[in-house]
Design a protein around this motif. Structure first.
Motif, PDB file in Angstrom:
ATOM      1  N   LEU A 135       0.847  -1.186   0.000  1.00  0.00           N
ATOM      2  CA  LEU A 135       0.000   0.000   0.000  1.00  0.00           C
ATOM      3  C   LEU A 135       0.887   1.243   0.000  1.00  0.00           C
ATOM      4  O   LEU A 135       1.794   1.372   0.831  1.00  0.00           O
ATOM      5  N   PHE A 136       0.616   2.153  -0.937  1.00  0.00           N
ATOM      6  CA  PHE A 136       1.290   3.448  -0.989  1.00  0.00           C
ATOM      7  C   PHE A 136       0.272   4.543  -0.665  1.00  0.00           C
ATOM      8  O   PHE A 136      -0.848   4.519  -1.167  1.00  0.00           O
ATOM      9  N   LYS A 137       0.697   5.513   0.159  1.00  0.00           N
ATOM     10  CA  LYS A 137      -0.172   6.639   0.489  1.00  0.00           C
ATOM     11  C   LYS A 137       0.646   7.929   0.492  1.00  0.00           C
ATOM     12  O   LYS A 137       1.856   7.916   0.781  1.00  0.00           O
ATOM     13  N   GLY A 138      -0.029   9.023   0.198  1.00  0.00           N
ATOM     14  CA  GLY A 138       0.613  10.324   0.253  1.00  0.00           C
ATOM     15  C   GLY A 138      -0.410  11.404   0.509  1.00  0.00           C
ATOM     16  O   GLY A 138      -1.572  11.282   0.120  1.00  0.00           O
ATOM     17  N   LYS A 139       0.015  12.454   1.205  1.00  0.00           N
ATOM     18  CA  LYS A 139      -0.878  13.583   1.443  1.00  0.00           C
ATOM     19  C   LYS A 139      -0.071  14.870   1.453  1.00  0.00           C
ATOM     20  O   LYS A 139       1.111  14.895   1.815  1.00  0.00           O
ATOM     21  N   VAL A 140      -0.739  15.948   1.041  1.00  0.00           N
ATOM     22  CA  VAL A 140      -0.106  17.250   0.918  1.00  0.00           C
ATOM     23  C   VAL A 140      -0.985  18.285   1.597  1.00  0.00           C
ATOM     24  O   VAL A 140      -2.211  18.293   1.412  1.00  0.00           O
ATOM     25  N   GLY A 141      -0.362  19.157   2.385  1.00  0.00           N
ATOM     26  CA  GLY A 141      -1.055  20.256   3.035  1.00  0.00           C
ATOM     27  C   GLY A 141      -0.223  21.510   2.972  1.00  0.00           C
ATOM     28  O   GLY A 141       0.922  21.496   2.487  1.00  0.00           O
ATOM     29  N   PRO A 142      -0.734  22.628   3.446  1.00  0.00           N
ATOM     30  CA  PRO A 142       0.015  23.891   3.360  1.00  0.00           C
ATOM     31  C   PRO A 142       1.253  23.927   4.243  1.00  0.00           C
ATOM     32  O   PRO A 142       2.179  24.685   3.967  1.00  0.00           O
ATOM     33  N   LEU A 143       1.287  23.136   5.311  1.00  0.00           N
ATOM     34  CA  LEU A 143       2.409  23.181   6.242  1.00  0.00           C
ATOM     35  C   LEU A 143       3.336  21.980   6.129  1.00  0.00           C
ATOM     36  O   LEU A 143       4.522  22.082   6.448  1.00  0.00           O
ATOM     37  N   SER A 144       2.829  20.828   5.699  1.00  0.00           N
ATOM     38  CA  SER A 144       3.655  19.625   5.642  1.00  0.00           C
ATOM     39  C   SER A 144       3.129  18.665   4.583  1.00  0.00           C
ATOM     40  O   SER A 144       1.983  18.774   4.138  1.00  0.00           O
ATOM     41  N   SER A 145       3.989  17.742   4.210  1.00  0.00           N
ATOM     42  CA  SER A 145       3.638  16.683   3.266  1.00  0.00           C
ATOM     43  C   SER A 145       4.150  15.364   3.822  1.00  0.00           C
ATOM     44  O   SER A 145       5.162  15.324   4.529  1.00  0.00           O
TER      45      SER A 145
END
Length: 426
Positions: A317-327
């Motif tokens: 399983l691969f996951k990723g998330k992006v936000g204004p302060l961190s990734s």
């Protein structure tokens, strides 16, 4: 004349999801329906599961005795990787007793923790024939009891396929508090018409206005959502929601679960196995604060999160998330032994300080069973007969994978319990 043996029909492997149903679904009857609908439960799993905190580790042990399917134990241990004096290792455990092993909506559990509350008893009873249920949270041992919430809550609910309403109450109050508005913790009303879902929640956590809390618009939340799909991971799903909360926050969210199919390039597979099902999830959440004093372009007033996951097979399983302060990115590997083991590693990039940190997680699980048998004809994507050959149909550009007809029609009686929709109640 010797008979010619017909070749086996083409098969497509349909692996189980890493975690289905999600752990949050086990206690969904302890929460208002408003907090779980509009794609909130799926987004919570997408944004949080297998993303370990920076410079922290977490371990989860989910164990069920073979001799008794009605009980199970979930224990967690988490803490910092470095020896920081302000942080300590925290241990928690939940012992659960479920009267019906196939019905997660009626249960009693005991929650113990090294932090507050030390001992918490939770109970839930739901009667699907009538649609009524009751639930409660009762802190038995707690270091400090300051407000009504520290003495426990009691809830009543009604649920059907198109309607849900209920309320959470404080059965006990602090000695210096009066009953009235403080006796009600929250209430909700959610209805569904076709693919549209609309709901309102009264959450009196802000001060009174004109002598009553219900007159303060900050204590009211409302949402509307559009959803497509059965709720089973074997079928694609789509959810879009809009929410106006606390008279100051506008939240737009989107979640999509996609069932795709790719060719198998594993030389260890049998020749009749020509493909494998993959699961791709995508989620987006935008929160804008409706504050007149500050501009909406301020990063504290307007924020967003984007996340995606790809399950390549039953093990990866691969996951990723992006936000204004961190990734963050996460890689997880799972072995389907009994019990199953999964290991995850997360890389978190903090853009505020320009530093990348790692987090690690370990999970042991025999509460949720494997959801399929390899190349089981009940769950193949192609109908196993000579009319549906892989060449020319399955890999033709623009064609959707053909799910089994009874799954498409919503008949999940032959599907393992873990792959069925969570419930037929709203």
């Amino acid at each position: 004349m010797s008979s010619i043996k017909e070749p086996p029909p083409p098969m497509v492997l349909v692996p189980p999801l890493f975690d289905f149903p999600p752990l949050a679904a086990r206690t969904r009857m302890l929460e208002p329906s408003y907090n779980l609908l509009f794609g909130k439960l799926a987004l919570r799993s997408l944004f949080e599961d297998y993303f370990d905190a920076a410079n922290h580790f977490s371990t989860i042990f989910m164990l069920k005795p073979i001799e008794d399917r009605h009980v199970d134990l979930i224990a967690t241990v988490s803490g910092p990787l470095d020896n920081k004096p302000e942080e300590t290792i925290v241990g928690k455990a939940v012992f659960r007793l479920q009267s019906d092993a196939d019905d997660p909506h009626t249960f009693t559990d005991l929650y113990v923790s090294s932090s507050d509350p030390i001992l918490l008893m939770r109970a839930c009873a739901y009667y699907p024939k009538y649609g009524f249920g009751a639930f409660g949270n009762f802190p038995v041992l707690k270091k400090h009891r300051i407000c009504s919430d520290d003495y426990g809550t009691l809830g009543l609910r009604y649920g059907s396929s198109n309607l849900s309403f209920g309320a959470m109450l404080f059965p006990y109050s602090c000695m210096d508090m009066k009953l009235g508005d403080d006796f009600l913790k929250s209430s909700w009303l959610v209805t569904k018409v076709g693919r549209l879902t609309a709901g309102v929640q009264y959450d009196p956590q802000f001060e009174k206005k004109d002598g009553a809390k219900y007159k303060n618009l900050k204590n009211w939340n409302c949402a509307i959502g559009y959803g497509v799909g059965s709720g089973s991971p074997l079928s694609p799903s789509f959810n879009f929601g809009l929410e106006f909360a606390q008279n100051s926050q506008f939240i737009a969210s989107f979640y999509q679960h996609v069932v795709v199919q790719r060719k198998v390039k594993n030389p260890l597979e049998e020749s009749e196995v020509i493909g494998i099902t993959n699961y791709i999830d995508f989620g987006f959440e935008l929160l804008t604060r409706m504050n007149e004093e500050k501009g909406s372009n301020n990063i504290q007033d307007s924020t967003f999160n984007i996340a995606a996951s790809w399950q390549a097979n039953k093990n990866i399983l691969f996951k990723g998330k992006v936000g204004p302060l961190s990734s963050s990115v996460s890689f997880s590997f799972k072995s389907w032994w009994k019990p199953s083991f999964s290991f995850s590693v997360s890389a978190i990039r903090d853009r505020a300080i320009g530093k990348t940190s790692l987090g690690f997680g370990l999970r042991v699980d025999n509460v949720r069973e494997a959801s399929y048998q390899r190349a089981d004809p009940n769950f193949v994507m192609l109908t196993p007969n000579k009319e549906h050959l892989a060449e020319g149909i399955q890999w033709k550009s623009g064609k959707r994978p053909m799910l089994q007809s009874d799954v498409n029609s919503g008949n999940f009686d032959g599907v393992p319990r873990e792959l069925r929709p969570l419930s037929r109640i709203l």
